[in-house]
Design an enzyme around this catalytic site. Structure first.
Site, PDB file in Angstrom:
ATOM      1  CG  HIS A  14     -66.020  94.418 -66.015  1.00  0.00           C
ATOM      2  ND1 HIS A  14     -65.496  94.121 -67.238  1.00  0.00           N
ATOM      3  CD2 HIS A  14     -66.874  93.400 -65.758  1.00  0.00           C
ATOM      4  CE1 HIS A  14     -65.997  92.988 -67.699  1.00  0.00           C
ATOM      5  NE2 HIS A  14     -66.837  92.535 -66.814  1.00  0.00           N
ATOM      6  CB  CYS A  33     -71.554  92.811 -69.639  1.00  0.00           C
ATOM      7  SG  CYS A  33     -71.111  91.067 -69.546  1.00  0.00           S
ATOM      8  CG  HIS A  39     -70.969  92.206 -64.347  1.00  0.00           C
ATOM      9  ND1 HIS A  39     -70.974  93.293 -65.181  1.00  0.00           N
ATOM     10  CD2 HIS A  39     -70.209  91.273 -64.941  1.00  0.00           C
ATOM     11  CE1 HIS A  39     -70.238  93.024 -66.260  1.00  0.00           C
ATOM     12  NE2 HIS A  39     -69.765  91.802 -66.133  1.00  0.00           N
ATOM     13  CG  HIS A  41     -66.275  88.528 -64.483  1.00  0.00           C
ATOM     14  ND1 HIS A  41     -67.210  87.645 -64.956  1.00  0.00           N
ATOM     15  CD2 HIS A  41     -66.511  89.705 -65.124  1.00  0.00           C
ATOM     16  CE1 HIS A  41     -67.976  88.244 -65.857  1.00  0.00           C
ATOM     17  NE2 HIS A  41     -67.571  89.502 -65.969  1.00  0.00           N
ATOM     18  CG  ASP A  79     -57.592  90.350 -55.626  1.00  0.00           C
ATOM     19  OD1 ASP A  79     -58.628  89.878 -56.128  1.00  0.00           O
ATOM     20  OD2 ASP A  79     -57.126  89.966 -54.533  1.00  0.00           O
ATOM     21  CG  HIS A  80     -61.212  91.726 -53.703  1.00  0.00           C
ATOM     22  ND1 HIS A  80     -60.305  90.692 -53.794  1.00  0.00           N
ATOM     23  CD2 HIS A  80     -62.370  91.187 -53.256  1.00  0.00           C
ATOM     24  CE1 HIS A  80     -60.886  89.575 -53.394  1.00  0.00           C
ATOM     25  NE2 HIS A  80     -62.144  89.839 -53.073  1.00  0.00           N
ATOM     26  CD  GLU A 124     -65.801  88.191 -68.581  1.00  0.00           C
ATOM     27  OE1 GLU A 124     -65.209  89.243 -68.869  1.00  0.00           O
ATOM     28  OE2 GLU A 124     -66.856  87.823 -69.132  1.00  0.00           O
TER      29      GLU A 124
END
Length: 135
Positions: A14, A33, A39, A41, A79-80, A124
């Protein structure tokens, strides 16, 4: 009252950025961020339900069933993924950990029965997490 928690893990990218602000203001508020290239997590998700154990099973809720709900409602959607681009939930709100925890609650809560959703904890990083209790 008893509590049961299921933990799952997923990865997502995100960027925190307010289009109404200057580059400098975004950098000041969001720091790295706000990276233009996003970037990612490695999120840990803890979903906690509460209730009294069923007299036949001893379960508050079947943990496998809770896992299936999390996989269907959360992992397949996030996810991903790039939260800003790939999923509709963050078109109007920042994909912060806090907002993300609320979105997860909204997606899971309708599927919980015979007990109540108590808490969504979204971690996170090793040092940052948000908890949401549906309030």
């Amino acid at each position: 009252m008893l509590y049961l928690t299921r933990k799952e893990h997923f990865n997502a990218a995100h960027k925190l950025y307010n289009e109404q602000w200057s580059e400098e203001e975004n950098e000041r508020v969001f720091g790295k961020c706000a990276n233009a290239n996003w970037h990612g997590h490695n999120y840990d998700l803890f979903v906690t339900v509460k209730g009294e154990p069923n007299s036949d099973t001893g379960f508050i809720m079947n943990a496998k069933e809770l896992g299936d709900i999390i996989k269907r409602e959360i992992l397949t959607k996030f996810d991903h993924k790039n939260l800003n681009v790939d999923v509709p939930y963050f078109k109007e709100i920042q994909p912060s950990t806090e907002n993300f925890a609320k979105v997860i609650w909204q997606l899971i809560e309708p599927h919980i029965y015979d007990c109540r959703l108590h808490c969504i904890k979204l971690q996170e990083t090793e040092t940052i997490f948000a908890e949401y209790y549906g309030e």
